[in-house]
Design a protein around this motif. Structure first.
Motif, short mmCIF file in Angstrom:
data_model
loop_
_atom_site.label_atom_id
_atom_site.label_comp_id
_atom_site.label_asym_id
_atom_site.label_seq_id
_atom_site.Cartn_x
_atom_site.Cartn_y
_atom_site.Cartn_z
N GLU A 182 19.25 4.14 16.25
CA GLU A 182 20.33 5.07 15.91
C GLU A 182 21.61 4.70 16.65
O GLU A 182 22.69 4.63 16.07
CB GLU A 182 19.94 6.50 16.30
CG GLU A 182 19.07 7.18 15.29
CD GLU A 182 18.93 8.66 15.56
OE1 GLU A 182 19.41 9.14 16.62
OE2 GLU A 182 18.34 9.34 14.72
N ALA A 183 21.45 4.50 17.95
CA ALA A 183 22.63 4.17 18.75
C ALA A 183 23.27 2.88 18.25
O ALA A 183 24.48 2.78 18.12
CB ALA A 183 22.24 4.01 20.22
N ALA A 184 22.43 1.89 17.95
CA ALA A 184 22.97 0.62 17.49
C ALA A 184 23.71 0.79 16.16
O ALA A 184 24.82 0.29 15.98
CB ALA A 184 21.84 -0.40 17.34
N ARG A 185 23.08 1.50 15.23
CA ARG A 185 23.73 1.71 13.94
C ARG A 185 25.02 2.51 14.09
O ARG A 185 25.99 2.30 13.36
CB ARG A 185 22.81 2.47 12.97
CG ARG A 185 21.57 1.78 12.48
CD ARG A 185 21.78 0.47 11.74
NE ARG A 185 22.83 0.45 10.74
CZ ARG A 185 22.69 0.80 9.47
NH1 ARG A 185 21.54 1.24 9.04
NH2 ARG A 185 23.71 0.71 8.64
N CYS A 186 25.05 3.43 15.06
CA CYS A 186 26.24 4.27 15.23
C CYS A 186 27.44 3.51 15.77
O CYS A 186 28.55 4.04 15.80
CB CYS A 186 25.94 5.46 16.14
SG CYS A 186 25.04 6.73 15.26
N THR A 187 27.24 2.29 16.24
CA THR A 187 28.41 1.51 16.64
C THR A 187 28.79 0.56 15.51
O THR A 187 29.55 -0.38 15.71
CB THR A 187 28.13 0.69 17.91
OG1 THR A 187 26.99 -0.14 17.68
CG2 THR A 187 27.88 1.60 19.08
N GLY A 188 28.24 0.78 14.33
CA GLY A 188 28.67 -0.02 13.19
C GLY A 188 27.85 -1.26 12.92
O GLY A 188 28.12 -1.98 11.98
N LEU A 189 26.83 -1.52 13.73
CA LEU A 189 25.98 -2.68 13.46
C LEU A 189 25.21 -2.44 12.16
O LEU A 189 24.78 -1.33 11.89
CB LEU A 189 24.98 -2.88 14.61
CG LEU A 189 25.56 -3.36 15.94
CD1 LEU A 189 24.56 -3.17 17.06
CD2 LEU A 189 25.93 -4.84 15.86
N THR A 190 25.05 -3.51 11.37
CA THR A 190 24.24 -3.37 10.16
C THR A 190 22.77 -3.27 10.55
O THR A 190 22.39 -3.55 11.68
CB THR A 190 24.41 -4.59 9.24
OG1 THR A 190 23.89 -5.73 9.93
CG2 THR A 190 25.85 -4.82 8.86
N GLY B 181 15.79 6.34 19.14
CA GLY B 181 17.20 6.47 19.46
C GLY B 181 17.92 5.14 19.60
O GLY B 181 19.13 5.05 19.45
N GLN B 182 17.17 4.09 19.89
CA GLN B 182 17.78 2.78 20.06
C GLN B 182 18.43 2.31 18.76
O GLN B 182 19.58 1.86 18.75
CB GLN B 182 16.71 1.76 20.50
CG GLN B 182 16.23 1.95 21.91
CD GLN B 182 17.33 1.72 22.91
OE1 GLN B 182 17.97 0.68 22.90
NE2 GLN B 182 17.59 2.68 23.75
N GLN C 24 21.52 -6.52 11.85
CA GLN C 24 22.02 -6.81 13.19
C GLN C 24 21.29 -5.98 14.24
O GLN C 24 20.90 -6.48 15.28
CB GLN C 24 23.53 -6.52 13.27
CG GLN C 24 24.40 -7.56 12.65
CD GLN C 24 25.86 -7.16 12.70
OE1 GLN C 24 26.19 -6.00 12.50
NE2 GLN C 24 26.71 -8.11 13.00
N GLN D 45 13.57 -5.80 22.40
CA GLN D 45 12.79 -4.81 23.15
C GLN D 45 11.32 -4.85 22.76
O GLN D 45 10.45 -4.70 23.61
CB GLN D 45 13.36 -3.41 22.90
CG GLN D 45 14.73 -3.22 23.54
CD GLN D 45 15.20 -1.80 23.44
OE1 GLN D 45 14.54 -0.90 23.92
NE2 GLN D 45 16.33 -1.60 22.81
N LEU E 12 19.34 -7.61 17.28
CA LEU E 12 19.91 -7.56 18.62
C LEU E 12 19.31 -6.49 19.51
O LEU E 12 19.37 -6.59 20.73
CB LEU E 12 21.42 -7.32 18.52
CG LEU E 12 22.19 -8.44 17.81
CD1 LEU E 12 23.58 -7.95 17.43
CD2 LEU E 12 22.31 -9.65 18.72
N VAL E 13 18.77 -5.43 18.89
CA VAL E 13 18.31 -4.31 19.71
C VAL E 13 16.80 -4.07 19.58
O VAL E 13 16.12 -3.87 20.57
CB VAL E 13 19.09 -3.02 19.33
CG1 VAL E 13 18.51 -1.81 20.02
CG2 VAL E 13 20.55 -3.19 19.70
#
Lengths: 226, 223, 246
Positions: free
Chosen positions: B127-135, B124-125, B138, B147, B142-143
């Motif tokens: 997914e969440a990152a991609r869903c805010t438009g991060l490539t 989910g991490q 990125q 981790q 960053l995510v």
């Protein structure tokens, strides 16, 4: 094929040299496997005993065990080997190259095995032992039937990796003239003036250890699914 | 007892060989400092290729590399690279050959550690990152990677400690690190004390790190 | 023009057909709730809207852009179509403020100061201004979800997709999140919400859509759907959940 290519093959994969020296490499392989197996058996058994002794909870036992585990994990195996190799004769205990290699690697493996198994035992919830004891089992029974099976299941993947890592160190035996693969290959190489035996040694090591590595990878994947 | 002191803890010998061993220790330290970042970086790249790529051939090649170098004893690898290099026309300096052999070997262990770390991050991490438009890149940077590193930090430290210990095999190819210095000194004084002193120096360097590692592992187990 | 236009949406996983032609529209400022039994394809439909799943048929138009086209700029799309997850999916290695600011900095390329100030605004909007420095591990489930909402809101999207936002929460924490959603609605945000919270759907939704077996069975205003459902499948589903309406 250009001259350079055949030169490479002639140097590193010389069929003539290979034919002449493969028995030497093969006997080295037997030695490697022999020492390796001996180390695995004594190392893990000793590690298990130490972990169980630690599980007894007596400070008198626990502190020396922790010290042993720390020291053996902080020293390079080569250093342990050399210290024992030169030191034991000085104490009046001359050991053969086989014995000293087997002893030092066993001690190192025992330290890692103790830590892995102890971590496994600690991870089993205290309630397990309590439940077993409350049905009247003695401590050792409870350990053997309830705690250890769970502990060992947890400890197995990291332990397998450690075992492979440490048994590869049988190659260090070449430093104290043990007739294992590397030593024999080096001798054969200088004798024939050709590095082909070294390539044969590389191949022999892969034949011995690659299956173990693949097995440990398989083990890790299947263990996770429990 | 007296024999023990005379042979293992001979203070006179210690004093005589200490400068020599300290020079060896310094070599051990900078050699480790060279190999650890290189091995870790290579391992991270391999692990990223292994976990992020959709191309089966790439994943299988990486796994083959990792398993090959985990099966291959580092001492044998070192000797092959060191002595075999010239035959291939490669003029590697002593340090380069040693460093190359160590990095090849160690990158495979780091790759396994990072692989476990990357796969341990919840799906989910990303997914969440991609869903805010991060490539994808990125999100990985960053995510995912922060981790992954956090999760396997104790194993990274543990691997680093292993590398410091590994440098001792370079003594076989006459690299002037601590073990070599001790054995040279030993043949000069005909007494095993220098080797014992080297062992004590390894302990002084690595025991505190091993204890720290233990604390890191306990902290992780509690999370 | 509707913000979100789904036409004939199909999705299969190999032989498993999950969506069999879904038609749905969401207009600007509307709160549309999608209800239905498990396995009806509600979440899958939602996840197709921001391409977490790739449709195997049909079209989706979001803010006038063809989501289903091969030329779509996914990252641009996701700034317009935000998402809130059932499992929150907050980044555990960043505090609340940084969780919200991450995309502002790296996707919208704002300066650190700008990003943090906008992030703070979003956190205040969901009532967590005071928790900006807290890490996800220090927050309750409801608080984490509200940070998740702030994270989506901060990018100023045209529509936000909610995938069962309260299903993973303890009952006493659900109301806080629903209040934030009501407030968001009041500020004019377009929202498509997959949910099991029938009372919320009944009270707050402009339209309710009932899905079953991979299609939209019935849709209408909240009053129409809950008080006078026409289709038998809708009726039997709502009957099972009848107790939840009080």
């Amino acid at each position: 094929m250009t001259g350079a290519d055949s030169g490479f093959l002639f140097t590193f994969f010389n069929a003539e040299v290979a034919r002449q020296y493969w028995p030497v490499i093969a006997s080295g392989a037997l030695m490697t496997v022999g020492v390796g197996l001996a180390v695995v058996v004594t190392g893990t058994l000793l590690g298990l005993l130490l972990a169980l002794a630690r599980a007894l909870g007596s400070r008198l036992l626990t502190l020396p065990i922790i010290a042993f585990a720390d020291i053996m994990r902080s020293l390079p195996p080569l250093v342990v080997l050399i210290v024992l190799y030169f030191g034991l004769p000085a104490l009046g205990l001359p050991l053969s190259a086989f014995a000293v290699t087997w002893l030092s690697l066993s001690l190192v493996l025992a330290a890692y095995a103790e830590e892995s198994i102890w971590a496994g035992i600690s991870a089993v919830p205290r309630g397990q032992l309590e439940a077993a004891r409350s049905t009247g089992m003695r401590w050792w029974q409870a350990m053997r039937l309830v705690v250890l099976p769970q502990a060992l299941r947890r400890a197995l993947p990291p332990l397998t990796n450690r075992v492979i890592s440490i048994t590869k160190n049988t190659a260090l035996g070449s430093v104290v003239a043990l007739n294992e693969i590397l030593n024999n290959a080096q001798g054969a190489s200088s004798h024939s003036g050709n590095p082909t035996p070294l390539m044969m040694a590389a191949f022999a090591y892969l034949v011995v250890f690659l299956p173990l590595v693949v097995f440990s990878r398989w083990l890790e994947q299947h263990w996770q699914q429990r | 007892m007296d024999s023990l002191t005379q042979n293992f803890f001979n203070l006179e010998v210690y004093a005589a060989v200490l400068p020599h061993l300290l020079a060896g220790l310094w070599t051990t330290i900078w050699l480790s400092a060279l190999v650890i970042p290189l091995g870790a970086a290579a391992g991270l790249l391999l692990a990223l290729g292994l976990t992020q790529s959709r191309r089966r051939w790439l994943r299988w090649t990486i796994i083959a590399y990792i398993d090959f170098f985990r099966a291959f004893p580092p001492l044998v690898l070192l000797i092959l690279v060191y002595f075999g290099g010239p035959f291939l026309g490669l003029e590697l300096g002593k340090v380069t050959a040693v460093a190359l052999a160590f990095v090849l070997n160690n990158a495979s262990y780091y790759a396994e550690v990072f692989r476990a770390g990357l796969q341990g991050v919840a799906k989910g991490q990303m997914e969440a990152a991609r869903c805010t438009g991060l490539t994808q890149l990125q999100a990985i940077r960053l995510v995912l990677i922060p981790q992954a590193v956090r999760n396997v930090f104790p194993d990274l430290v543990g691997n680093g400690i292993e590398i410091v210990k590994l440098t001792s095999i370079a003594s076989v190819v006459a690299m002037p690190e601590l073990m070599r210095a001790a054995r040279d000194a030993q043949s000069l004084v005909y007494n095993p004390s220098p080797v014992m002193l080297a062992a004590l120096m390894y302990l002084a360097l690595l025991w505190p790190l091993t204890r720290w590692l233990g604390r890191l592992e306990q902290r992780r187990a509690r999370r | 023009m509707p913000i979100l236009e789904i036409s004939g949406l199909q999705k299969s996983y190999g032989d498993n057909v999950v969506l069999r032609g879904v038609d749905l529209e969401v207009n600007a400022g509307e709160l549309v709730c999608v209800i239905g039994p498990s396995g009806s394809g509600k979440s899958t439909m939602l996840r197709c809207c921001n391409l977490l799943e790739t449709p195997t048929g049909g079209t989706i138009l979001a803010n006038g852009h063809q989501v289903t086209s091969a030329l779509v700029d996914i990252n641009r799309l996701r700034q317009d179509v935000g998402m809130v997850f059932q499992q929150f999916n907050l980044y555990p290695h960043l505090n609340a403020l940084d969780n919200v600011a991450l995309a502002l900095r790296n996707v919208q390329r704002r300066t650190k100061a700008e990003a943090q100030s906008l992030a703070r605004e979003a956190l205040e909007q969901v009532g967590l201004g005071a928790k900006a420095q807290a890490f996800p591990g220090e927050l309750s489930g409801g608080q984490q979800q509200r940070v998740g909402i702030a994270r989506a809101v901060a990018l100023k999207p045209k529509v936000i997709l909610f995938d069962e936002p309260t299903s993973a929460l303890d009952p006493e924490l659900v109301e806080d999140v629903l209040n934030v959603m009501r407030d968001l609605r009041g500020r004019g945000m377009t929202m498509l919400v997959v949910t099991h919270e029938m009372a919320f759907a009944h009270a707050a939704a402009d339209r309710v859509v009932f899905m079953d077996g991979g299609v939209v069975v019935e849709q209408g205003t909240a009053a129409e759907m809950f008080e006078h459902p026409r289709e038998p499948r809708t009726q039997s589903f709502l009957a099972r959940y009848g107790s939840r309406l009080t």
